[in-house]
Scaffold this motif. Structure first.
Motif, PDB file in Angstrom:
ATOM      1  N   LEU A 100       0.841  -1.099   0.079  1.00 22.92           N
ATOM      2  CA  LEU A 100       0.012  -0.164  -0.306  1.00 22.92           C
ATOM      3  C   LEU A 100       0.897   1.538   0.199  1.00 22.92           C
ATOM      4  N   SER A 101       1.821   1.365   1.282  1.00 23.78           N
ATOM      5  CA  SER A 101       2.837   2.884   1.361  1.00 23.78           C
ATOM      6  C   SER A 101       4.013   2.946   0.050  1.00 23.78           C
ATOM      7  N   GLY A 102       4.127   1.246  -0.310  1.00 23.75           N
ATOM      8  CA  GLY A 102       5.499   1.081  -0.630  1.00 23.75           C
ATOM      9  C   GLY A 102       6.693   0.682  -0.203  1.00 23.75           C
ATOM     10  N   GLY A 103       6.342   1.297   0.692  1.00 26.23           N
ATOM     11  CA  GLY A 103       7.978   0.912   1.518  1.00 26.23           C
ATOM     12  C   GLY A 103       8.628  -0.255   1.887  1.00 26.23           C
ATOM     13  N   GLN A 104      10.045  -0.446   1.745  1.00 24.67           N
ATOM     14  CA  GLN A 104      10.492  -1.472   2.090  1.00 24.67           C
ATOM     15  C   GLN A 104      10.562  -1.803   3.678  1.00 24.67           C
ATOM     16  N   LEU A 105      10.138  -2.804   4.173  1.00 27.30           N
ATOM     17  CA  LEU A 105       9.478  -3.250   5.674  1.00 27.30           C
ATOM     18  C   LEU A 105      11.083  -4.052   5.955  1.00 27.30           C
ATOM     19  N   ARG A 106      11.938  -4.947   5.554  1.00 35.98           N
ATOM     20  CA  ARG A 106      12.689  -5.573   5.510  1.00 35.98           C
ATOM     21  C   ARG A 106      13.474  -6.490   4.145  1.00 35.98           C
ATOM     22  N   VAL A 107      15.368  -6.565   4.757  1.00 38.94           N
ATOM     23  CA  VAL A 107      15.992  -7.512   3.696  1.00 38.94           C
ATOM     24  C   VAL A 107      16.761  -8.574   4.138  1.00 38.94           C
TER      25      VAL A 107
END
Length: 424
Positions: free
Chosen positions: A267-274
């Protein structure tokens, strides 16, 4: 190291490498697609080919304005179609002369229809009972890599840098999704959901979201209803080769040639983790409840806690890239470029069984009941007996995990036992 697996059947009907294998939702049929330009339907009951998906042979005749000539052509065409149908149902598969004009790249099997896409730039829908082509979808201008059927819509991704949305019944493209700078390799669809307090966003999500992965290093989130790009997921430094969705969690997981897996809020396009443990391209992913499984060119498969990013276990022993994987009943099955399939206990990580017989890379696998199905670039479909694999011990009851839709749009698994096949 684990013992060898027993082969139940070797199917050699295809005349080219087999690139994909799809299991019907009811678990009764398999669909294979091949570089010989054909797709074939198989029964999971006995492992035999039950239909070759092909168009009726086209008729050639001189033009005539007479009603008599037209009636003769119609009658001849009717007889030809009838003969073609009878051949596919009773006389067994026949060589395809009219079907895809190039190799088949991907397939999906539904209850009443099969879908294939090809390097000939088309997508085709087939009747699973007669083997006849029902619809040809034209519009892409280069190889069609991937298709996905959901909510009576057909989604496709192509080397022409676009994804398209089609109406299944009439064959027309309702949306052309442009924005990627290179070919679209992979797709995932999320059904609509409610977004309380944001009526405009909820309206935009009415048709669900389509997520596409590309060799341009990005994934994009599209609003199906409008065709607008909702978000572009940037962070990978290499091509996006695979992706899965946890739709209830509104999270996408992407695997890349940069050797990482990344989690994104769609929804936000944010990267959460790698996820950084792999040492080579991440080729395949599967999400099962809260666990994420990955296969890599570094010759390993790994298990992760999906929403924490924690590495749980590594499954080694492969002598080449892990090209495909499937979780089933406490066991992780993998296929590799070393031409072997393997079965690992997911709790201990121990190798339980090695399935040897293919002569080239295993491209896809499926599990149904007590049978493992593998397809390879060597042109064969093989059936393996997986009885006797150690059942996982009972685990303490935990709160219900969020259900992943990744199993709804890819590699469906049915679990009805099948006892009619006996080891050769």
């Amino acid at each position: 190291m684990g013992g060898g697996g027993s082969s139940l059947r070797v199917c050699t009907d295809h005349r080219g490498g087999i690139n994909w294998l799809s299991l019907s939702p009811d678990g009764q049929r398999l669909l294979t697609r091949s570089e010989d330009g054909t797709a074939r339907l198989w029964s999971t009951a006995d492992g035999r080919c039950c239909a070759l998906l092909q168009e009726p042979r086209k008729l050639t005749s001189s033009k005539s304005n007479s009603a008599c000539a037209q009636d003769k052509r119609k009658e001849k065409k009717r007889k030809n179609e009838l003969n073609s149908t009878l051949k596919s149902l009773s006389a067994g598969p026949q060589p395809s002369e009219q079907g895809h004009e190039s190799y088949v790249t991907f397939c999906q099997l539904e209850e009443e229809a099969a879908f294939t896409c090809s390097a000939d730039c088309t997508i085709r829908r087939w009747d699973v009972l007669t083997g006849q082509c029902l619809q040809v979808y034209r519009g892409h201008t280069s190889i069609v890599n991937r298709i996905l059927v959901a909510n009576n819509q057909l989604f496709s991704g192509s080397y022409d840098r676009t994804a398209r949305v089609w109406t299944v019944d009439d064959g027309q493209a309702s949306r052309e999704l442009r924005g990627h700078r290179n070919c679209v390799l992979t797709l995932a669809h999320s059904s609509p959901w409610e977004v309380p307090g944001t009526p405009h966003l909820e309206e935009a999500m009415a048709g669900g979201l389509l997520v596409t992965g590309s060799t341009d290093g990005t994934a994009k989130v599209w609003q199906v209803a409008s065709g607008c790009c909702h978000q572009t997921l940037r962070g990978h430094t290499g091509a996006v080769l695979c992706l899965v969705l946890d739709a209830p969690g509104r999270t996408a997981f992407t695997g890349s040639t940069d050797a990482t897996i990344r989690a994104w809020d769609i929804l936000s396009g944010g990267q959460l983790r790698v996820f950084r443990e792999h040492q080579g391209s991440v080729i395949c992913l599967e999400l099962v409840d809260r666990l994420l499984y990955s296969g890599s060119a570094d010759r390993t498969a790994k298990c992760w806690l999906a929403h924490e990013g924690e590495h749980v276990c590594t499954f080694p022993a492969h002598r080449h890239s892990v090209s495909t994987l499937k979780y089933h009943a406490g066991t992780l099955f993998t296929g590799s470029g070393d031409a072997c399939a393997r079965a690992f206990d997911v709790q201990s990580g121990a190798l339980q069984r090695v399935f040897r017989g293919h002569s080239f890379v295993i491209n896809c696998l499926q599990v149904h009941g007590q049978v493992l199905y593998t397809v390879s670039h060597d042109g064969t479909l093989r059936l393996w007996d997986i009885r006797g694999l150690r059942a996982p011990p009972p685990t303490p009851r935990r709160p219900a995990a969020k259900r992943s839709l990744s199993r709804l749009f890819s590699n469906k698994v049915a679990c009805a036992p099948d006892t009619r096949l006996q080891a050769a």
